[in-house]
Write a protein that holds these residues in place. Structure first.
Motif, PDB file in Angstrom:
ATOM      1  N   HIS A 144       0.836  -1.199   0.000  1.00  0.00           N
ATOM      2  CA  HIS A 144       0.000   0.000   0.000  1.00  0.00           C
ATOM      3  C   HIS A 144       0.873   1.252   0.000  1.00  0.00           C
ATOM      4  O   HIS A 144       1.683   1.463   0.901  1.00  0.00           O
ATOM      5  N   ILE A 145       0.691   2.067  -1.016  1.00  0.00           N
ATOM      6  CA  ILE A 145       1.501   3.281  -1.151  1.00  0.00           C
ATOM      7  C   ILE A 145       0.938   4.374  -0.250  1.00  0.00           C
ATOM      8  O   ILE A 145      -0.228   4.312   0.162  1.00  0.00           O
ATOM      9  N   PRO A 146       1.754   5.391   0.076  1.00  0.00           N
ATOM     10  CA  PRO A 146       1.232   6.504   0.878  1.00  0.00           C
ATOM     11  C   PRO A 146       0.056   7.172   0.182  1.00  0.00           C
ATOM     12  O   PRO A 146      -0.039   7.190  -1.046  1.00  0.00           O
ATOM     13  N   SER A 147      -0.859   7.724   0.968  1.00  0.00           N
ATOM     14  CA  SER A 147      -2.026   8.383   0.394  1.00  0.00           C
ATOM     15  C   SER A 147      -1.601   9.591  -0.418  1.00  0.00           C
ATOM     16  O   SER A 147      -0.525  10.161  -0.213  1.00  0.00           O
ATOM     17  N   ARG A 148      -2.460   9.996  -1.343  1.00  0.00           N
ATOM     18  CA  ARG A 148      -2.145  11.141  -2.179  1.00  0.00           C
ATOM     19  C   ARG A 148      -1.979  12.400  -1.333  1.00  0.00           C
ATOM     20  O   ARG A 148      -2.733  12.654  -0.415  1.00  0.00           O
ATOM     21  N   ARG A 149      -0.998  13.192  -1.709  1.00  0.00           N
ATOM     22  CA  ARG A 149      -0.711  14.386  -0.926  1.00  0.00           C
ATOM     23  C   ARG A 149      -1.301  15.601  -1.624  1.00  0.00           C
ATOM     24  O   ARG A 149      -1.305  15.704  -2.844  1.00  0.00           O
ATOM     25  N   VAL A 175      11.426 -10.583  -5.546  1.00  0.00           N
ATOM     26  CA  VAL A 175      10.012 -10.415  -5.818  1.00  0.00           C
ATOM     27  C   VAL A 175       9.839  -9.675  -7.143  1.00  0.00           C
ATOM     28  O   VAL A 175      10.582  -8.739  -7.447  1.00  0.00           O
ATOM     29  N   GLY A 176       8.867 -10.105  -7.930  1.00  0.00           N
ATOM     30  CA  GLY A 176       8.579  -9.456  -9.206  1.00  0.00           C
ATOM     31  C   GLY A 176       7.325  -8.616  -9.099  1.00  0.00           C
ATOM     32  O   GLY A 176       6.258  -9.103  -8.736  1.00  0.00           O
ATOM     33  N   PHE A 177       7.441  -7.311  -9.385  1.00  0.00           N
ATOM     34  CA  PHE A 177       6.320  -6.377  -9.314  1.00  0.00           C
ATOM     35  C   PHE A 177       5.688  -6.192 -10.686  1.00  0.00           C
ATOM     36  O   PHE A 177       6.394  -6.077 -11.697  1.00  0.00           O
ATOM     37  N   PHE A 178       4.371  -6.132 -10.712  1.00  0.00           N
ATOM     38  CA  PHE A 178       3.636  -5.791 -11.930  1.00  0.00           C
ATOM     39  C   PHE A 178       3.040  -4.401 -11.763  1.00  0.00           C
ATOM     40  O   PHE A 178       2.207  -4.173 -10.895  1.00  0.00           O
ATOM     41  N   ALA A 179       3.501  -3.461 -12.584  1.00  0.00           N
ATOM     42  CA  ALA A 179       2.913  -2.116 -12.620  1.00  0.00           C
ATOM     43  C   ALA A 179       1.883  -2.108 -13.740  1.00  0.00           C
ATOM     44  O   ALA A 179       2.214  -2.371 -14.896  1.00  0.00           O
ATOM     45  N   GLU A 184       2.329   3.902 -12.427  1.00  0.00           N
ATOM     46  CA  GLU A 184       2.674   3.013 -11.323  1.00  0.00           C
ATOM     47  C   GLU A 184       4.132   2.595 -11.396  1.00  0.00           C
ATOM     48  O   GLU A 184       4.816   2.498 -10.368  1.00  0.00           O
ATOM     49  N   ALA A 185       4.630   2.338 -12.612  1.00  0.00           N
ATOM     50  CA  ALA A 185       6.022   1.902 -12.761  1.00  0.00           C
ATOM     51  C   ALA A 185       6.986   2.965 -12.262  1.00  0.00           C
ATOM     52  O   ALA A 185       7.937   2.669 -11.522  1.00  0.00           O
ATOM     53  N   TYR A 186       6.763   4.210 -12.651  1.00  0.00           N
ATOM     54  CA  TYR A 186       7.658   5.284 -12.226  1.00  0.00           C
ATOM     55  C   TYR A 186       7.537   5.561 -10.724  1.00  0.00           C
ATOM     56  O   TYR A 186       8.525   5.865 -10.056  1.00  0.00           O
ATOM     57  N   LEU A 187       6.312   5.433 -10.200  1.00  0.00           N
ATOM     58  CA  LEU A 187       6.113   5.638  -8.762  1.00  0.00           C
ATOM     59  C   LEU A 187       6.865   4.576  -7.968  1.00  0.00           C
ATOM     60  O   LEU A 187       7.586   4.885  -7.008  1.00  0.00           O
ATOM     61  N   LEU A 188       6.724   3.329  -8.384  1.00  0.00           N
ATOM     62  CA  LEU A 188       7.407   2.235  -7.679  1.00  0.00           C
ATOM     63  C   LEU A 188       8.919   2.389  -7.788  1.00  0.00           C
ATOM     64  O   LEU A 188       9.642   2.186  -6.808  1.00  0.00           O
ATOM     65  N   ARG A 189       9.385   2.775  -8.959  1.00  0.00           N
ATOM     66  CA  ARG A 189      10.831   2.949  -9.144  1.00  0.00           C
ATOM     67  C   ARG A 189      11.371   4.046  -8.220  1.00  0.00           C
ATOM     68  O   ARG A 189      12.454   3.922  -7.655  1.00  0.00           O
ATOM     69  N   PHE A 191      10.122   4.908  -5.220  1.00  0.00           N
ATOM     70  CA  PHE A 191      10.140   4.395  -3.855  1.00  0.00           C
ATOM     71  C   PHE A 191      11.279   3.398  -3.646  1.00  0.00           C
ATOM     72  O   PHE A 191      11.932   3.397  -2.594  1.00  0.00           O
ATOM     73  N   LEU A 192      11.508   2.553  -4.639  1.00  0.00           N
ATOM     74  CA  LEU A 192      12.605   1.594  -4.527  1.00  0.00           C
ATOM     75  C   LEU A 192      13.943   2.312  -4.423  1.00  0.00           C
ATOM     76  O   LEU A 192      14.828   1.928  -3.650  1.00  0.00           O
ATOM     77  N   GLY A 193      14.099   3.378  -5.205  1.00  0.00           N
ATOM     78  CA  GLY A 193      15.328   4.160  -5.138  1.00  0.00           C
ATOM     79  C   GLY A 193      15.531   4.807  -3.780  1.00  0.00           C
ATOM     80  O   GLY A 193      16.654   4.865  -3.261  1.00  0.00           O
ATOM     81  N   GLU A 194      14.441   5.284  -3.186  1.00  0.00           N
ATOM     82  CA  GLU A 194      14.532   5.929  -1.882  1.00  0.00           C
ATOM     83  C   GLU A 194      14.980   4.962  -0.788  1.00  0.00           C
ATOM     84  O   GLU A 194      15.641   5.354   0.173  1.00  0.00           O
ATOM     85  N   MET A 195      14.640   3.688  -0.927  1.00  0.00           N
ATOM     86  CA  MET A 195      15.017   2.727   0.109  1.00  0.00           C
ATOM     87  C   MET A 195      16.264   1.942  -0.273  1.00  0.00           C
ATOM     88  O   MET A 195      16.652   1.006   0.413  1.00  0.00           O
ATOM     89  N   GLY A 196      16.913   2.337  -1.374  1.00  0.00           N
ATOM     90  CA  GLY A 196      18.163   1.697  -1.755  1.00  0.00           C
ATOM     91  C   GLY A 196      18.000   0.315  -2.329  1.00  0.00           C
ATOM     92  O   GLY A 196      18.938  -0.479  -2.347  1.00  0.00           O
ATOM     93  N   ASN A 197      16.791  -0.004  -2.822  1.00  0.00           N
ATOM     94  CA  ASN A 197      16.556  -1.320  -3.407  1.00  0.00           C
ATOM     95  C   ASN A 197      17.192  -1.394  -4.793  1.00  0.00           C
ATOM     96  O   ASN A 197      17.463  -0.378  -5.424  1.00  0.00           O
ATOM     97  N   THR A 198      17.418  -2.601  -5.269  1.00  0.00           N
ATOM     98  CA  THR A 198      18.096  -2.753  -6.552  1.00  0.00           C
ATOM     99  C   THR A 198      17.261  -3.564  -7.526  1.00  0.00           C
ATOM    100  O   THR A 198      16.698  -4.583  -7.164  1.00  0.00           O
ATOM    101  N   LEU A 199      17.191  -3.051  -8.750  1.00  0.00           N
ATOM    102  CA  LEU A 199      16.590  -3.781  -9.860  1.00  0.00           C
ATOM    103  C   LEU A 199      17.728  -4.359 -10.692  1.00  0.00           C
ATOM    104  O   LEU A 199      18.686  -3.651 -10.972  1.00  0.00           O
TER     105      LEU A 199
END
Length: 378
Positions: A144-149, A175-179, A184-189, A191-199
């Protein structure tokens, strides 16, 4: 035959549809296309003579065409059923293809953003994805993503994202994400960047559409699924001609996707099993030599049975399925990026005959290799 286009041709998906329409018009000398211009607000503005057209192609039913009884065909499923024939992408098949690609890529866990799909296309993409995952007995997580600001509020910060990033971090990996769409793809990308996750090592990402400029313009490039918009435009024109000539038409038509456009975001390379990892490298290097499972087992000094067991445990697919998948992937790349002949591509991918390549491409895209090459280059 004069056809008025009542849609914005500048949108990415509409550009592909316009190319299909143009291809039809090019092969019919009596067919003429009328385009709209955009006014200063970005809305469609007619020149004035469109209302004398023989037919209309639009995204939504056009009131003046309904009033005048001018035949029209829609290039998008309408919100209301007004008995107007329409052509659109098979979004359920797109979602199905996304799940299968992530599974075949080696991601044992799948996930979706927990936003509610707000239109038919997103709902169908999600339904296809969930059903394909269920058929493979894989549970799909929702994040669940943060609510719209609101406009003017404080910007997103690592602290404000902490509940969301914790939820992302808690997912089993890889884990494989489906946007479902590009937003959705850019939003997820982000958030992943903010937490240091790697694709793609910990998280894979595939989008239920394909805009090459947008998806190739990031690192790593994001895998997408072709909506086959060229075929939508071509099919819509064929349907409209029948309506104009008062011939029976089959409607609606849901055009199958053109296939997965694989990029770096789903190329999982973190294989724990060294035997499987070595076998994958051998498949890529020996592909043009028509490598077989027996060849792999002999070069790896193991039995075919052991190799199959280890592949199923690591990738959920057999060595033979991986060989066929690698051939198909290389064939798509060569058709898209080179000027090699179809027979040269078949040889380079390890197919014994050109007909084997043709059957493989047609099974995935519904097109012949030549048609697929033409579509991707358009």
């Amino acid at each position: 035959m004069i056809i008025s286009l009542e849609f914005d041709p500048l949108l990415p998906w509409n550009r592909g549809i316009l190319k299909g329409i143009s291809a039809y018009a090019a092969s019919h000398p009596d067919c003429h296309i009328l385009l709209h211009r955009l006014d200063r607000t970005g809305k469609l503005a007619a020149y004035g003579w469109q209302q004398n057209a023989d037919g209309v192609l639009a995204e939504e039913p056009v009131p003046w065409a309904l009033e005048k009884g001018i035949p029209q065909v829609l290039i998008k499923q309408p919100k209301q059923d007004l008995n107007v024939p329409w052509v659109d992408s098979d979004f359920f098949a797109i979602g199905t293809l996304a799940a299968r690609h992530l599974i075949e890529a080696g991601y044992p866990h799948l996930a979706l953003l927990g936003v509610s799909p707000n239109d038919h296309a997103n709902r169908q993409r999600e339904r296809g994805f969930l059903e394909a995952a269920g058929a493979a007995e894989i549970e799909v997580s929702r994040v669940h993503i943060p609510s719209r600001r609101k406009a003017g509020s404080s910007p997103l910060t690592p602290r404000s994202l902490r509940p969301f990033t914790r939820e992302l971090a808690s997912l089993p990996k890889p884990v494989g994400f489906f946007a479902r769409n590009l937003s959705e793809a850019y939003l997820l990308r982000f958030f992943l960047g903010e937490m240091g996750n790697t694709l793609p090592l910990t998280t894979g990402l595939i989008v239920g559409g394909d805009d090459r400029d947008m998806l190739n313009g990031v690192k790593p490039a994001i895998t997408g699924i072709s909506r086959n918009t060229y075929a939508i435009g071509l099919t819509a024109m064929e349907m409209l001609e029948k309506v104009i000539l008062r011939q029976p038409v089959h409607s609606p038509v849901r055009v199958p996707p053109g296939g997965v456009v694989a990029r770096e975001s789903t190329r999982l390379t973190a294989i724990d099993d060294p035997l499987v990892a070595e076998a994958l490298a051998l498949i890529e290097s020996e592909l043009s030599h028509a490598v077989t499972v027996a060849d792999l087992a002999a070069k790896l000094h193991t039995s075919e049975r052991t190799l199959r067991r280890r592949f199923l445990a690591a990738l959920r697919r057999s060595p033979h399925e991986e060989i066929m998948r690698a051939r198909s992937r290389r064939a798509h790349d060569l058709l898209d990026k080179t000027h090699l002949s179809i027979s040269e591509i078949a040889f380079a991918c390890g197919y014994a005959e050109v007909s084997q390549l043709s059957r493989a491409i047609r099974a995935e895209t519904g097109l012949t290799p030549t048609q697929y090459r033409k579509q991707t280059r358009l």
